[in-house]
Motif scaffolding. Structure first.
Motif, mmCIF file in Angstrom:
data_model
loop_
_atom_site.group_PDB
_atom_site.id
_atom_site.type_symbol
_atom_site.label_atom_id
_atom_site.label_comp_id
_atom_site.label_asym_id
_atom_site.label_seq_id
_atom_site.Cartn_x
_atom_site.Cartn_y
_atom_site.Cartn_z
ATOM 1 N N GLY A 83 0.814 -1.214 0.000
ATOM 2 C CA GLY A 83 0.000 0.000 0.000
ATOM 3 C C GLY A 83 0.843 1.258 0.000
ATOM 4 N N LEU A 84 0.201 2.363 0.333
ATOM 5 C CA LEU A 84 0.857 3.664 0.229
ATOM 6 C C LEU A 84 1.623 4.055 1.489
ATOM 7 C CD1 LEU A 84 -2.041 5.666 -1.467
ATOM 8 C CD2 LEU A 84 -0.207 4.348 -2.541
ATOM 9 N N LEU A 143 9.169 0.202 -0.410
ATOM 10 C CA LEU A 143 7.824 0.742 -0.160
ATOM 11 C C LEU A 143 6.857 0.571 -1.330
ATOM 12 C CD1 LEU A 143 8.709 4.156 1.538
ATOM 13 C CD2 LEU A 143 8.130 1.983 2.641
ATOM 14 N N HIS A 144 5.571 0.754 -1.001
ATOM 15 C CA HIS A 144 4.505 0.934 -1.996
ATOM 16 C C HIS A 144 4.291 -0.277 -2.893
ATOM 17 C CE1 HIS A 144 5.941 5.363 -1.636
ATOM 18 N NE2 HIS A 144 5.179 5.010 -0.619
#
Lengths: 553, 135
Positions: B13-14, B40-41
């Motif tokens: 996710g963000l 990340l992400h």
């Protein structure tokens, strides 16, 4: 102190150490793991001239405070970091907070907004309105400020990657109400480098992101004298695990990176430096935090004057919002966070903070409810109006311990800064992953220290009472219906707007980006045509490219 | 000779708060396991693909945004659909106690809520796979 008196003190100290077996006393370490003496004396503060090193509040080098009378004039600005759901939800919460006595609002944006994504983007699923307010178009910004006085309300916008777009929307809302940009006040965080280091809310690559950062600085310098165009976020790095020294050193390195770019743009340092401000995290080690803020003031003043040639005293001020970092709060016995928060708050005040966003006790679980938000504000009000700490400036100044610690921490912060300089400056030290690795190593060190019991957290690794049940907190729950309403409004805006006008404004934006123009006026036109945040950020990504993360642990 | 556990530490996710993910990744690595960190992400699909490519025994998800329900469901379904339903999925982050039963029901092997001690992850893996694959 003359040398004869110093000699006598030194002898007395040696005798005392022998007679009292000071060497056998339990050791104590500071937050960085370095040993502290049992007691500090004038011998620890004897080097240096008082006026040169410490001085008076409001005078160079500002060790004692950035303003002459500090909280006598008024207490720090009390704000609460707040935003959730749709613009209407947040507008209602803000009105509640302002009625309770908050001095302004600090806007929390949801993750899709911070990442420059529209609410209907597949990547935004489940995140819309969850951790902050969702902003897709100017229509949302209009609702966010519905019946709020734009000309007097001070908003601090916690937004970095799409900061230029949010600023453009704010200017556009003002224009619709007949206000000039020069009439608008507020603060934009606009600190992309900290996102690359720690929190990952990035869109464009480093060079493109810095171009937008400096566009904002240049635009605000020329057109928005009441607006603070950047607020350098040490807190983002501290919350990721940086030590208090790394936080200050890396934040200063990032700030210098922006300043150098702004100078390349043709601005002079005294034109914009008076509106640089910082946002730092404060822990519960009261004396160390106070000394660090004193050290930061002195070092920043010296950097601005000696390294950057600032002439105006206002350019040399380390002004900061301080807040107890959420990572100092714990899930076990969450009421204890009220007490942790109050002590951290005291450190902030004794450290001379200009503003505060005090976290609510339920921070480890969710964003605050109205009740916990009120308690966070009450904590500040009690401290400001009942404890007497506002009566005198820098009351810990002159303490042998605090002055010695101030000297030591100043050296250490400067050491971090030199290390970044030797790597070619902040942007290079981030692209190589240097800052990220240093912070991850410190986070690991403190986690181990807590596990081994060397770093005490009451109710977590000491005085643990197995009979205390985990409380059933009333926490703020995400409302999926709000996300649905947000997506519906976005669709409605898309259906009603002049599609040609949007296309033209986005083409104009691409041309402006290619030509290296300052993009803020172009962005004001694009958002006024109701181009969405996602459309705008995609157009910019086409030109500037996306960021590639150097993955380090 | 037992193969040491291979673990995919993933940030879906963000949400970009990766302090916990990095500290836990180092803790696992220092204990002797092989850890792959995604950065990340990551979308659930990317995480499933990485889990298959890296042939991991465990997928550890770190989620501090509150969006753990749907993310965990997608990762677990994705693994199952790729014939990798035997990969153990664990999750940690800002997760409320009341969400734990539903996460376990969908197949999350262990949920680490706020306040979990650092060593709890390793203890769980020892119990689940045997100490010889952990230390």
């Amino acid at each position: 102190m003359n040398s004869e008196k110093q000699q006598r003190l030194r002898q007395a100290l040696e005798h005392w150490e022998q007679d009292c077996h000071i060497q056998d006393m339990p050791p104590a370490k500071d937050d960085l793991g370095e040993p502290l003496k049992v007691v500090y004396t004038p011998l620890d503060t004897a080097g240096g001239d008082y006026l040169e090193r410490i001085g008076l509040p409001g005078q160079y080098p500002f060790t004692r405070g950035v303003y002459p009378a500090m909280y006598r004039v008024r207490p720090w600005a009390m704000r609460l970091y707040s935003g959730f759901g749709t613009a209407e939800d947040t507008n209602r919460r803000w009105k509640f907070l302002l009625e309770q006595g908050n001095h302004g609002v600090a806007c929390a944006f949801d993750l899709p907004t911070q990442m420059g994504l529209d609410s209907d983007d597949p990547l935004a699923e489940d995140e819309v309105g969850r951790l902050g307010v969702s902003i897709d178009t100017l229509a949302d910004m209009e609702l966010l400020y519905d019946q709020l006085p734009l000309e007097s309300l001070i908003t601090s916008f916690n937004i970095n990657a799409p900061a230029a777009v949010i600023l453009a929307m704010y200017v556009a809302v003002g224009r619709k109400r007949g206000l000039e940009p020069a009439q608008l006040g507020g603060t934009l965080s606009n600190d992309m480098l900290c996102e690359f280091v720690s929190r990952g809310m990035w869109v464009l690559g480093v060079e493109g992101a810095l171009k937008l950062t400096i566009d904002i600085v240049e635009y605000c310098t020329r057109h928005m004298p009441k607006f603070y165009p950047f607020n350098i976020r040490g807190i983002i790095m501290r919350e990721a695990g940086a030590s208090m020294v790394q936080e200050a050193g890396f934040a200063f390195a990032n700030a210098l990176g922006y300043i150098e770019k702004a100078l390349e743009r043709g601005l002079s340092v005294d034109q914009f430096a008076p509106r640089i401000s910082f946002f730092f995290s404060t822990g519960t080690q009261i004396f160390e935090e106070v000394a660090r803020y004193r050290a930061a003031r002195r070092l920043w003043a010296r950097l601005m004057k000696e390294r950057l040639g600032a002439v105006k005293p206002a350019s040399m001020l380390f002004r900061f919002t301080g807040t107890v970092g959420g990572s100092f709060y714990r899930a076990q016995e969450p009421m204890n966070n009220l007490i942790r928060g109050a002590y951290g708050l005291l450190a902030n005040i004794l450290g001379g903070a200009q503003g505060m966003l005090h976290p609510a006790m339920d921070e480890p679980f969710a964003i605050p409810t109205e009740e916990t938000a009120r308690l966070a504000l009450r904590t500040q009000q009690i401290c400001a109006y009942e404890t007497g700490v506002c009566k005198t400036v820098d009351p810990l100044g002159g303490s042998y311990f605090v002055e010695a610690l101030t000297d030591k921490l100043e050296n250490e912060i400067e050491g971090v800064l030199h290390e970044v300089d030797s790597q070619g400056g902040a942007a290079r030290a981030i692209e190589s992953g240097y800052m990220q690795r240093a912070i991850a190593a410190e986070a690991y060190r403190t986690a181990q220290e807590e596990k081994d019991g060397g770093r005490v957290v009451v109710g977590v690794n000491k005085f643990v009472d197995p009979n205390i049940e985990r409380p059933k907190l009333q926490v703020h729950r995400h409302d999926p219906a709000a996300a649905q309403r947000q997506v519906e409004r976005l669709e409605a805006v898309r259906a009603q707007r002049d599609v040609d006008g949007v296309q033209k404004s986005l083409d104009r934006l691409r041309r402006g980006a290619e030509a290296g123009e300052n993009l803020i006026p172009i962005l004001v036109e694009a958002v006024s045509a109701y181009a969405t945040l996602g459309e705008i950020m995609n157009a910019l990504r086409d030109i500037y490219g996306a960021y590639q993360e150097p993955v380090v642990i | 000779m037992h193969r040491k556990l291979r673990i995919l530490m993933a940030k879906p996710g963000l949400d970009g708060h990766d302090r916990g993910a990095k500290v836990i990744a180092r803790t696992f690595r220092d204990a002797g396991m092989e850890v792959i960190y995604t950065g990340l992400h990551q979308s659930p699909e990317q995480i499933v693909t990485a889990a298959l490519q890296e042939d991991v025994d465990v997928v550890a998800l770190s989620i501090l945004s509150g969006a753990h329900m749907s993310i965990c469901r997608k990762v677990i379904n994705g693994l199952a659909q790729s014939d990798a339903g035997d990969v153990v999925v664990i999750v940690g982050g800002t997760i409320l106690d009341q969400d734990v039963p539903a996460l376990q029901q969908m197949g999350v092997a262990r949920v680490f809520v706020p306040g979990t001690p650092l060593e709890a992850g390793i203890d769980f893996l020892r119990e689940k796979f045997g100490p010889e694959r952990v230390d």
